[in-house]
Scaffold this active site. Sequence first.
Site, PDB file in Angstrom:
ATOM      1  N   GLY A  49       0.116  41.346  -4.431  1.00  0.00           N
ATOM      2  CA  GLY A  49      -0.128  40.723  -5.730  1.00  0.00           C
ATOM      3  C   GLY A  49      -1.438  41.149  -6.354  1.00  0.00           C
ATOM      4  O   GLY A  49      -1.992  42.201  -6.011  1.00  0.00           O
ATOM      5  N   LEU A  81       8.116  43.756  -5.862  1.00  0.00           N
ATOM      6  CA  LEU A  81       6.737  44.237  -5.971  1.00  0.00           C
ATOM      7  C   LEU A  81       6.042  44.216  -4.610  1.00  0.00           C
ATOM      8  O   LEU A  81       6.064  43.217  -3.908  1.00  0.00           O
ATOM      9  CB  LEU A  81       5.981  43.326  -6.943  1.00  0.00           C
ATOM     10  CG  LEU A  81       4.574  43.772  -7.291  1.00  0.00           C
ATOM     11  CD1 LEU A  81       4.592  45.069  -8.067  1.00  0.00           C
ATOM     12  CD2 LEU A  81       3.856  42.676  -8.057  1.00  0.00           C
ATOM     13  N   ASP A  82       5.375  45.311  -4.253  1.00  0.00           N
ATOM     14  CA  ASP A  82       4.569  45.412  -3.022  1.00  0.00           C
ATOM     15  C   ASP A  82       5.396  45.266  -1.752  1.00  0.00           C
ATOM     16  O   ASP A  82       4.831  45.067  -0.667  1.00  0.00           O
ATOM     17  CB  ASP A  82       3.434  44.360  -3.006  1.00  0.00           C
ATOM     18  CG  ASP A  82       2.482  44.518  -4.183  1.00  0.00           C
ATOM     19  OD1 ASP A  82       2.358  45.642  -4.683  1.00  0.00           O
ATOM     20  OD2 ASP A  82       1.888  43.515  -4.599  1.00  0.00           O
ATOM     21  N   GLU A  83       6.741  45.364  -1.879  1.00  0.00           N
ATOM     22  CA  GLU A  83       7.593  45.184  -0.705  1.00  0.00           C
ATOM     23  C   GLU A  83       8.315  46.466  -0.317  1.00  0.00           C
ATOM     24  O   GLU A  83       9.121  46.477   0.599  1.00  0.00           O
ATOM     25  CB  GLU A  83       8.640  44.084  -0.968  1.00  0.00           C
ATOM     26  CG  GLU A  83       8.069  42.696  -1.151  1.00  0.00           C
ATOM     27  CD  GLU A  83       7.520  42.118   0.140  1.00  0.00           C
ATOM     28  OE1 GLU A  83       7.988  42.516   1.217  1.00  0.00           O
ATOM     29  OE2 GLU A  83       6.596  41.289   0.060  1.00  0.00           O
TER      30      GLU A  83
END
Lengths: 290, 290, 290, 290
Positions: free
Chosen positions: A207, A233-235
Amino acid sequence: MQGQGNHSIVALLHGPDKAGLVARVSGWIFERGGNILHADQHRDGEAGVFFQRVEWTMPEGLGKETAEAFQRFAEQELGMRTQVALRGAGAALPVVAIFVSKQDHCFYDLLQRFRAGEMPGKIGCVISNHDDLRQPSEHEGLPFYHIPVTKENKTQAEAQQVEVLKRTGANLVVMARYMQILSNDFLKAAGVPVINIHHSFLPAFAGGKPYHQAYARGVKLIGATAHYATADLDEGPIIAQDVARITHRHQIPDLIRRGKDLEKIVLAQAVRWHLESRILVYNNKTVVFD
Amino acid sequence: MQGQGNHSIVALLHGPDKAGLVARVSGWIFERGGNILHADQHRDGEAGVFFQRVEWTMPEGLGKETAEAFQRFAEQELGMRTQVALRGAGAALPVVAIFVSKQDHCFYDLLQRFRAGEMPGKIGCVISNHDDLRQPSEHEGLPFYHIPVTKENKTQAEAQQVEVLKRTGANLVVMARYMQILSNDFLKAAGVPVINIHHSFLPAFAGGKPYHQAYARGVKLIGATAHYATADLDEGPIIAQDVARITHRHQIPDLIRRGKDLEKIVLAQAVRWHLESRILVYNNKTVVFD
Amino acid sequence: MQGQGNHSIVALLHGPDKAGLVARVSGWIFERGGNILHADQHRDGEAGVFFQRVEWTMPEGLGKETAEAFQRFAEQELGMRTQVALRGAGAALPVVAIFVSKQDHCFYDLLQRFRAGEMPGKIGCVISNHDDLRQPSEHEGLPFYHIPVTKENKTQAEAQQVEVLKRTGANLVVMARYMQILSNDFLKAAGVPVINIHHSFLPAFAGGKPYHQAYARGVKLIGATAHYATADLDEGPIIAQDVARITHRHQIPDLIRRGKDLEKIVLAQAVRWHLESRILVYNNKTVVFD
Amino acid sequence: MQGQGNHSIVALLHGPDKAGLVARVSGWIFERGGNILHADQHRDGEAGVFFQRVEWTMPEGLGKETAEAFQRFAEQELGMRTQVALRGAGAALPVVAIFVSKQDHCFYDLLQRFRAGEMPGKIGCVISNHDDLRQPSEHEGLPFYHIPVTKENKTQAEAQQVEVLKRTGANLVVMARYMQILSNDFLKAAGVPVINIHHSFLPAFAGGKPYHQAYARGVKLIGATAHYATADLDEGPIIAQDVARITHRHQIPDLIRRGKDLEKIVLAQAVRWHLESRILVYNNKTVVFD
């Protein structure tokens, strides 16, 4: 890693493991007069999946049809999902589109590496939601597209971005600290892999404002993570990570400054591995044949 | 870090920052014939807090009363929270209680380091919920307490542990891969700091089976974190962290094996820093004067 | 490391250790209304030498005379060799001369860091034995001096370099992969510190072609070393070092490519430490107060 | 790295590179019903040498004759120098002789790793020029041989050591900080590989007292190097290296303490790689298939 011959074929395969795969692949190449430069395998015993990167040279002029024939063979006879790339003299270089906002350290770093010949690819265009980096882009001879993004125009802006990607013939998008989230629709429409750099050691501090999060938690190491962008997101699958040591003396500006060096190196490494066809994605993880 | 004189006083201070603190502390010591060996300060500008570790020698025989007088001075005149320790000839060594379960790598590692004189303290006892490490503990001359812990007897077991700690005169509890959660009541009743080793790079992979979590997420680095235990599991102030590089070739047993080396080194580092009075806790973070 | 106030004074002292030095320095500052931001000491017990870096703020307008008065105090009353620098609003930035040859990665990296405000100094000029980097230097607004060097003209070329340094008012020379040896006469005539980057982990692989030497020896880590240049090539005081892991798969071009990242980071770190007055040289070694 | 099947064959090959080697090796195995678990290749383009580590499983009961047949095939038909090892149920574990003096950290570390099952081998005996570690060796059930070494008796002492090695059936000698130089005659007579740990980052600080040398030179990183012992002291093929960061605050005892952790980890890594048949030596360098 080692120097390559003038023309070579690189194939990335993966699929259900079975006996004899190494023998059949290497036999196929040998019978056609090819010479294997590198062959690297991996078996995920738990999942029963076989992964291979194999690179070989062919007598002059036989590159393109051999590559196509190999792909048919690997897919139809071995049941492997396969990507094949031609490298070296005569082969087209993969084209990269760089997305950037105002933070320019990764942008300048990539420019310098492409210019210095570190990357087997070429930058096709620069796309930004700000106009700040127009001058250095155009000075380098790179088409620069200023596409502002707001909550209201996001859909149209992404459509415009996709249009530029298509026109540029981009094979890869690199988010060089591009501070906008790409929608799932964009990812689908773009149809090419997207590499992002996140300024933390994922999954820690996903995040926004990861350096602020790291400072608040009092960690003793900060990190950076390059990963393929996915709808979450970010995964996405992690490609490369690195960390640097910090102490209580480091305030947030120090974390940001030190982090920049990590971000540059980790992003460049991921982009280079991708352009050298070293990365296979499976199960939201990466197999990196370095 | 440097060798100390025979007797020295170490003070750790923190409190509201104001002008002249360094001058007043060093002046106080100088006027009483002390000689400062090390003085290290830190100011958290944002929070307006001053931190100091100062170590000095006194003419023979003046250690104890000077230490007490300094504490009064620092608390009453400077408004600083203060811990003072005497070190060297004649001073009592801090006593450590080791909690361990079946995983024995940190246990053996600590034993060897205390035996080799790396640690300015002594092991007072070993407490375990299993009987496995009785023989090596007793072979080393250490009292070993087997206190089994179940859901049902947890309160009584913890009371028994506290009783052993008191009897041992423990100044520090080290959880050397002790696989039980210590309750908030235990932490209060024990009344001494507790250092834990968590086998991940916190805050990533808090909770159980962190190596399995790391494998599932596909990270490229694994870590270990030593922290003070608090009522919130895995949320206490971080003392030390380190990481090791892994690849897709490493399966979970490889992560566990490599992680053990990290755990040993990170835990030992944290314990040594604590015993050398190098750590100040503030705002759930640590200031480590190494 | 932390953010500094608007105006501050930084003093670096070293000299014979004696009791009360910390108290006298901090007392002097406190009595004149100064507020110590940072104070870091080091004692070399073996050599009996005391080292200190102290940074403090003064009420507005009192910077310059206080700095001068402090220097007199520290030298005359404490017997310390002392350097004092004014920092912040109104203080002149230190001026850096960059020496470069054809290898441009450190050059571009430094440019970007100065431009981004990472460095408390400014680049005064670029001096090169080749004309290749004239365009990017002048594009950045930096005076570029092409001074070719041959065996025959070395003395005159160095005289010309010194003349440029004097005219530029350079306070520091940075050899950003400048592939010429600076003579002892040059070092004396220049009269300012010179920081060099050597592309190995010194003292391993001193001299020419260190990556070739490293490859031939089969080491598993390559390194880079930033040091002050002295008359003895590669023997000057080491400021910073770092290493990267390599394997048998890495050929010499891979070592060179990976080494570039090390060189950039290590050199930038050394230059920043120097510009922040964090480095004391003693006994051909450095004390770095980071 | 990954878990192995119950029985497997590991072959290490090297020799003149030629087309089709991968295909012929994998074909040979496939035709006999074997299943390749891992195959890793390396080509030294400059030297024209091919290196391979291949591990495969065979139907039960076919291990031993297959291993011998493969060795004949690889040597006679492919012209490769070949080592073959059987692993898993029924196969004999390699036997290790540990040489040690008074420094005991590597000794205890190895003991703990063999006991914990980290090493695919077993300790056959401990040989020392001092009697200090007899008790812990015998407590562990290991035959301990105290063979004092002086200038005068060196030849006889080495003869005695060789005799013990032969009687023990040792396949590997590990010098766990054994502070004596083994003569060339010993190395020949022993007839098995010898792994040594040197407490510096070779080739820096070869010879005696490397931590003192490192302190005197003022390096910012200290290191440790595991290598095969050869007649030229500290010049043998390097297997593994690692470093740790130090500062001016670290005195020689700090270097020694931190170095011990490096030595333990680097030596253990080298021994494990050797026991897993991962190391090929060529041209005084190692190819490590990890």
